[in-house]
Design a protein around this motif. Structure first.
Motif, PDB file in Angstrom:
ATOM      1  N   UNK A  24      36.381  38.995 129.604  1.00  0.00           N
ATOM      2  CA  UNK A  24      37.452  38.216 130.217  1.00  0.00           C
ATOM      3  C   UNK A  24      38.512  37.829 129.195  1.00  0.00           C
ATOM      4  N   UNK A  25      39.727  37.667 129.680  1.00  0.00           N
ATOM      5  CA  UNK A  25      40.821  37.203 128.830  1.00  0.00           C
ATOM      6  C   UNK A  25      41.885  36.545 129.694  1.00  0.00           C
ATOM      7  N   UNK A  26      42.762  35.770 129.044  1.00  0.00           N
ATOM      8  CA  UNK A  26      43.886  35.178 129.750  1.00  0.00           C
ATOM      9  C   UNK A  26      43.631  33.814 130.353  1.00  0.00           C
ATOM     10  N   UNK A  27      42.468  33.238 130.097  1.00  0.00           N
ATOM     11  CA  UNK A  27      42.180  31.894 130.593  1.00  0.00           C
ATOM     12  C   UNK A  27      41.109  31.264 129.698  1.00  0.00           C
ATOM     13  N   UNK A  28      40.908  29.978 129.879  1.00  0.00           N
ATOM     14  CA  UNK A  28      39.899  29.273 129.086  1.00  0.00           C
ATOM     15  C   UNK A  28      38.526  29.597 129.658  1.00  0.00           C
ATOM     16  N   UNK A  29      37.916  30.590 129.066  1.00  0.00           N
ATOM     17  CA  UNK A  29      36.714  31.207 129.634  1.00  0.00           C
ATOM     18  C   UNK A  29      35.621  30.199 129.926  1.00  0.00           C
ATOM     19  N   UNK A  30      35.340  29.303 128.998  1.00  0.00           N
ATOM     20  CA  UNK A  30      34.193  28.415 129.169  1.00  0.00           C
ATOM     21  C   UNK A  30      34.479  27.224 130.093  1.00  0.00           C
ATOM     22  N   UNK A  31      35.589  27.252 130.804  1.00  0.00           N
ATOM     23  CA  UNK A  31      35.874  26.245 131.832  1.00  0.00           C
ATOM     24  C   UNK A  31      35.516  26.713 133.237  1.00  0.00           C
ATOM     25  N   UNK A  32      35.153  27.989 133.385  1.00  0.00           N
ATOM     26  CA  UNK A  32      35.023  28.545 134.719  1.00  0.00           C
ATOM     27  C   UNK A  32      33.730  29.332 134.926  1.00  0.00           C
ATOM     28  N   UNK A  33      33.199  29.212 136.140  1.00  0.00           N
ATOM     29  CA  UNK A  33      32.074  30.042 136.540  1.00  0.00           C
ATOM     30  C   UNK A  33      32.538  31.489 136.721  1.00  0.00           C
ATOM     31  N   UNK A  34      31.610  32.401 136.550  1.00  0.00           N
ATOM     32  CA  UNK A  34      31.864  33.826 136.755  1.00  0.00           C
ATOM     33  C   UNK A  34      30.800  34.359 137.714  1.00  0.00           C
ATOM     34  N   UNK A  35      31.210  35.182 138.640  1.00  0.00           N
ATOM     35  CA  UNK A  35      30.284  35.756 139.613  1.00  0.00           C
ATOM     36  C   UNK A  35      30.315  37.279 139.571  1.00  0.00           C
ATOM     37  N   UNK A  36      29.224  37.859 140.022  1.00  0.00           N
ATOM     38  CA  UNK A  36      29.146  39.309 140.233  1.00  0.00           C
ATOM     39  C   UNK A  36      29.022  39.569 141.726  1.00  0.00           C
ATOM     40  N   UNK A  37      29.773  40.536 142.186  1.00  0.00           N
ATOM     41  CA  UNK A  37      29.702  41.022 143.551  1.00  0.00           C
ATOM     42  C   UNK A  37      29.422  42.516 143.508  1.00  0.00           C
ATOM     43  N   UNK A  38      29.037  43.060 144.638  1.00  0.00           N
ATOM     44  CA  UNK A  38      28.909  44.511 144.736  1.00  0.00           C
ATOM     45  C   UNK A  38      29.319  44.957 146.122  1.00  0.00           C
ATOM     46  N   UNK A  39      29.747  46.203 146.181  1.00  0.00           N
ATOM     47  CA  UNK A  39      30.154  46.780 147.454  1.00  0.00           C
ATOM     48  C   UNK A  39      29.643  48.205 147.549  1.00  0.00           C
ATOM     49  N   UNK A  40      28.780  48.430 148.512  1.00  0.00           N
ATOM     50  CA  UNK A  40      28.259  49.769 148.784  1.00  0.00           C
ATOM     51  C   UNK A  40      29.171  50.447 149.800  1.00  0.00           C
ATOM     52  N   UNK A  41      29.155  51.774 149.832  1.00  0.00           N
ATOM     53  CA  UNK A  41      30.011  52.493 150.794  1.00  0.00           C
ATOM     54  C   UNK A  41      29.766  52.039 152.223  1.00  0.00           C
ATOM     55  N   UNK A  42      30.822  51.709 152.922  1.00  0.00           N
ATOM     56  CA  UNK A  42      30.712  51.320 154.322  1.00  0.00           C
ATOM     57  C   UNK A  42      30.221  49.908 154.557  1.00  0.00           C
ATOM     58  N   UNK A  43      30.047  49.149 153.482  1.00  0.00           N
ATOM     59  CA  UNK A  43      29.540  47.783 153.626  1.00  0.00           C
ATOM     60  C   UNK A  43      30.535  46.782 153.053  1.00  0.00           C
ATOM     61  N   UNK A  44      30.352  45.544 153.443  1.00  0.00           N
ATOM     62  CA  UNK A  44      31.204  44.488 152.910  1.00  0.00           C
ATOM     63  C   UNK A  44      30.794  44.143 151.477  1.00  0.00           C
ATOM     64  N   UNK A  45      31.754  43.597 150.735  1.00  0.00           N
ATOM     65  CA  UNK A  45      31.462  43.152 149.393  1.00  0.00           C
ATOM     66  C   UNK A  45      30.566  41.918 149.471  1.00  0.00           C
ATOM     67  N   UNK A  46      29.475  41.939 148.726  1.00  0.00           N
ATOM     68  CA  UNK A  46      28.525  40.841 148.778  1.00  0.00           C
ATOM     69  C   UNK A  46      28.342  40.215 147.403  1.00  0.00           C
ATOM     70  N   UNK A  47      28.135  38.900 147.414  1.00  0.00           N
ATOM     71  CA  UNK A  47      27.872  38.176 146.177  1.00  0.00           C
ATOM     72  C   UNK A  47      26.425  38.376 145.775  1.00  0.00           C
ATOM     73  N   UNK A  48      26.201  38.609 144.489  1.00  0.00           N
ATOM     74  CA  UNK A  48      24.827  38.785 144.054  1.00  0.00           C
ATOM     75  C   UNK A  48      24.402  37.790 142.995  1.00  0.00           C
TER      76      UNK A  48
END
Length: 126
Positions: A24-48
């Motif tokens: 990450x860059x361009x912001x104060x990194x340690x002030x914010x949560x970070x999430x991972x999502x994934x998207x399989x073909x034909x499916x909605x993007x889901x939070x993991x």
């Protein structure tokens, strides 16, 4: 400018492991949560998974709990996703994301995220 760069994807056999990184860059990194999502073909993007700004709190979707581990190195402005015991159902494009809203409340709600990385492909296949 906020930038998130996901990397580390690839082709792996069922039962194997991969470790994704989100730089990450361009912001104060340690002030914010970070999430991972994934998207399989034909499916909605889901939070993991999500990690709090300090790294003290972590959250997982039921589908990955016990197999995936999220961590962060605030000195390197990087979040990691260690993925073990991978299954064909884990095949997807994986994205990291952050948001202007501080904290981890409703971490699974993708509509609350303002910034997204470009995604990295994970394919689990024999």
């Amino acid at each position: 400018e906020v930038q998130l760069q996901a990397s580390g994807g690839g082709l792996v056999q069922p039962g194997g492991s991969l470790k994704l990184s989100c730089a990450a860059s361009g912001f104060t990194f340690d002030d914010y949560a970070i999430a991972w999502f994934r998207q399989a073909p034909g499916k909605e993007r889901e939070a993991i998974s999500c990690i709090s700004s300090s790294g003290e709190s972590t959250y997982y979707a039921d589908s990955v709990k016990g197999r995936f581990t999220i961590s962060r190195d605030n000195a390197k402005n990087t979040v990691y996703l260690q993925m073990n015991s991978l299954e064909p159902e884990d095949t997807a494009v994986y994205y990291c994301a952050t948001r202007r809203l501080r904290g981890s409340v409703n971490w699974w709600d993708r509509s609350l995220y303002d910034y997204w990385g470009q995604g990295t492909q994970v394919t689990v296949s024999s």
